[in-house]
Design an enzyme around this catalytic site. Structure first.
Site, PDB file in Angstrom:
ATOM      1  N   LEU A  30      49.320  76.574  69.905  1.00 64.42           N
ATOM      2  CA  LEU A  30      47.932  76.378  70.092  1.00 64.42           C
ATOM      3  C   LEU A  30      47.115  76.800  68.752  1.00 64.42           C
ATOM      4  O   LEU A  30      47.632  77.932  68.057  1.00 64.42           O
ATOM      5  CB  LEU A  30      47.201  77.144  71.226  1.00 64.42           C
ATOM      6  N   HIS A  34      43.060  72.888  69.402  1.00 59.74           N
ATOM      7  CA  HIS A  34      43.413  72.763  70.880  1.00 59.74           C
ATOM      8  C   HIS A  34      42.322  73.510  71.745  1.00 59.74           C
ATOM      9  O   HIS A  34      41.775  73.228  72.768  1.00 59.74           O
ATOM     10  CB  HIS A  34      44.735  73.420  71.344  1.00 59.74           C
ATOM     11  N   GLN A  58      57.974  61.646  74.254  1.00 55.42           N
ATOM     12  CA  GLN A  58      57.363  61.025  73.037  1.00 55.42           C
ATOM     13  C   GLN A  58      57.875  61.531  71.806  1.00 55.42           C
ATOM     14  O   GLN A  58      57.316  61.173  70.791  1.00 55.42           O
ATOM     15  CB  GLN A  58      55.852  61.583  73.165  1.00 55.42           C
ATOM     16  N   GLU A 146      39.977  63.820  68.608  1.00 53.18           N
ATOM     17  CA  GLU A 146      39.913  62.516  67.871  1.00 53.18           C
ATOM     18  C   GLU A 146      40.894  62.716  66.837  1.00 53.18           C
ATOM     19  O   GLU A 146      41.184  61.538  66.233  1.00 53.18           O
ATOM     20  CB  GLU A 146      38.522  62.401  67.685  1.00 53.18           C
ATOM     21  N   ARG A 185      52.077  70.908  63.354  1.00 52.98           N
ATOM     22  CA  ARG A 185      52.980  70.791  62.449  1.00 52.98           C
ATOM     23  C   ARG A 185      52.819  71.191  61.180  1.00 52.98           C
ATOM     24  O   ARG A 185      53.615  71.229  60.322  1.00 52.98           O
ATOM     25  CB  ARG A 185      53.297  69.272  62.695  1.00 52.98           C
TER      26      ARG A 185
END
Ligand code: AMP
Length: 330
Positions: A30, A34, A58, A146, A185
């Protein structure tokens, strides 16, 4: 905060939480992006549930499923500190029991282009896990970032198509002070790569600046953004200049490998031939083996200057926070 490991536990515990219930699904590791989903949920909902699940379906072959950071001992207190009432953190076997054989597929350009083309299976796997999580948690409002604009569009599509009884809310992208969109990431970046990573957002800002020129076309905007991304921001030293002239990558200066820069409709992800209020400038590029994505709305009307300080969304539902308006502060 209740920590629920099983679907039965989650359903049982959620019965006692006051409605409306907001839900923020995550893969953990997190960060403030988030946690801004939780903040948004707290403003709208009486209770908030989160999930932490690194969803194998995924991740494509060769992607970072095994390396993806997992640290519940860090994540749970962060969720709890922001007021999450229940976190669902299942094992892989709880979500995908032996013999699991069902998929969720949204067809068409929305899943075949851009992220869908670059990461085969990612959007189907995401659609499957979000459908399952919505069925398990049964929230009234789902909060998604978004930053992952195509993911958000796919979720909006299947929620509408399957008549799922949940409102989907997009939350503005949270950025580092230098403009880099927060992402779990980003931790993979070397210090040298991290130093140039904000240029992706810089390129989007250059594209948006170009979109303000009279009679600017989507092509002009894409050219401006691409040029900004691929032109080194720092002056080259002699060795780098020679390497560049030879067409060699200089080890000293990490460079972006462009995946795509495009202008699309925010709902359909169809490429746009004219600039419109729903135009999104989207980009993905690699630094070494780390793939970054980002996007920005182009329409000036989505960023009413007077509203910027409130952090509220613009009229088309795709506004971003004031800090997103500013250039990188490297
Ligand atoms: P992930 O853990 O990467 O699956 O992301 C979980 C949710 O957090 C998704 O809805 C993402 O779009 C959202 N998210 C990730 N990064 C950001 C960010 N920088 N700002 C806002 N939301 C984000």
């Amino acid at each position: 905060m209740i920590v629920a490991r099983t679907i039965a536990e989650t359903r049982g515990a959620l019965r006692s939480l006051p409605r409306p219930l907001g839900f923020t699904p995550t893969m953990g590791a997190l960060h403030e992006g988030h946690l801004s989903l939780v903040d948004a949920a707290k403003t709208r909902c009486a209770s908030v549930a989160g999930s932490v699940f690194v969803n194998s379906t995924q991740f494509g072959q060769g992607e970072d499923f095994d390396e993806y950071p997992r640290d519940e001992a860090r994540d749970f207190p962060l969720f709890e500190g922001r007021g999450v009432d229940l976190v669902f953190a299942p094992s892989p076997a709880e979500m995908y029991a032996g013999g699991f054989a069902t998929g969720v597929h949204v067809s068409g350009p929305l899943t075949e282009t851009y992220e869908g083309a670059s990461r085969p299976g990612y959007l189907d796997g995401m659609a499957l896990v979000v459908t399952k999580l919505l069925d398990i948690v049964q929230p009234d409002v789902l909060f998604l970032g978004e930053k992952d604009a195509q993911q958000l569009a796919v979720v909006r599509r299947f929620v509408r198509d399957l008549d799922l009884p949940v409102e989907v809310v997009g939350v503005p992208t949270v950025r580092e002070p230098d403009g880099l969109a927060m992402s779990s990431r980003n931790a993979y970046l070397t210090p040298e790569q991290r130093a140039v990573a904000p240029n992706l957002y810089g390129a989007l800002l250059a594209g948006r600046a170009a979109s303000g020129a009279p009679a600017a076309s989507p092509k002009d905007v894409v050219v401006a953004a691409t040029t900004a991304l691929l032109t080194p921001a720092l002056p080259l030293d002699e060795a780098e200049r020679v390497a560049a002239l030879r067409g060699e990558a200089s080890p000293a200066a990490p460079h972006f490998d462009l995946d795509y820069i495009a202008i699309v409709d925010a709902d359909t992800f169809q490429p746009q031939t004219t600039l419109a209020p729903r135009s999104l400038l989207i980009a993905s590029a690699r630094l070494g083996s780390t793939r970054l994505i980002d996007n920005i709305v182009l329409s000036a009307s989505a960023y009413p200057a007077k509203n910027a300080t409130t952090g509220k969304e613009g009229p088309n539902g795709h506004g971003q926070r004031q800090r997103s308006e500013e250039g990188p502060r490297a």
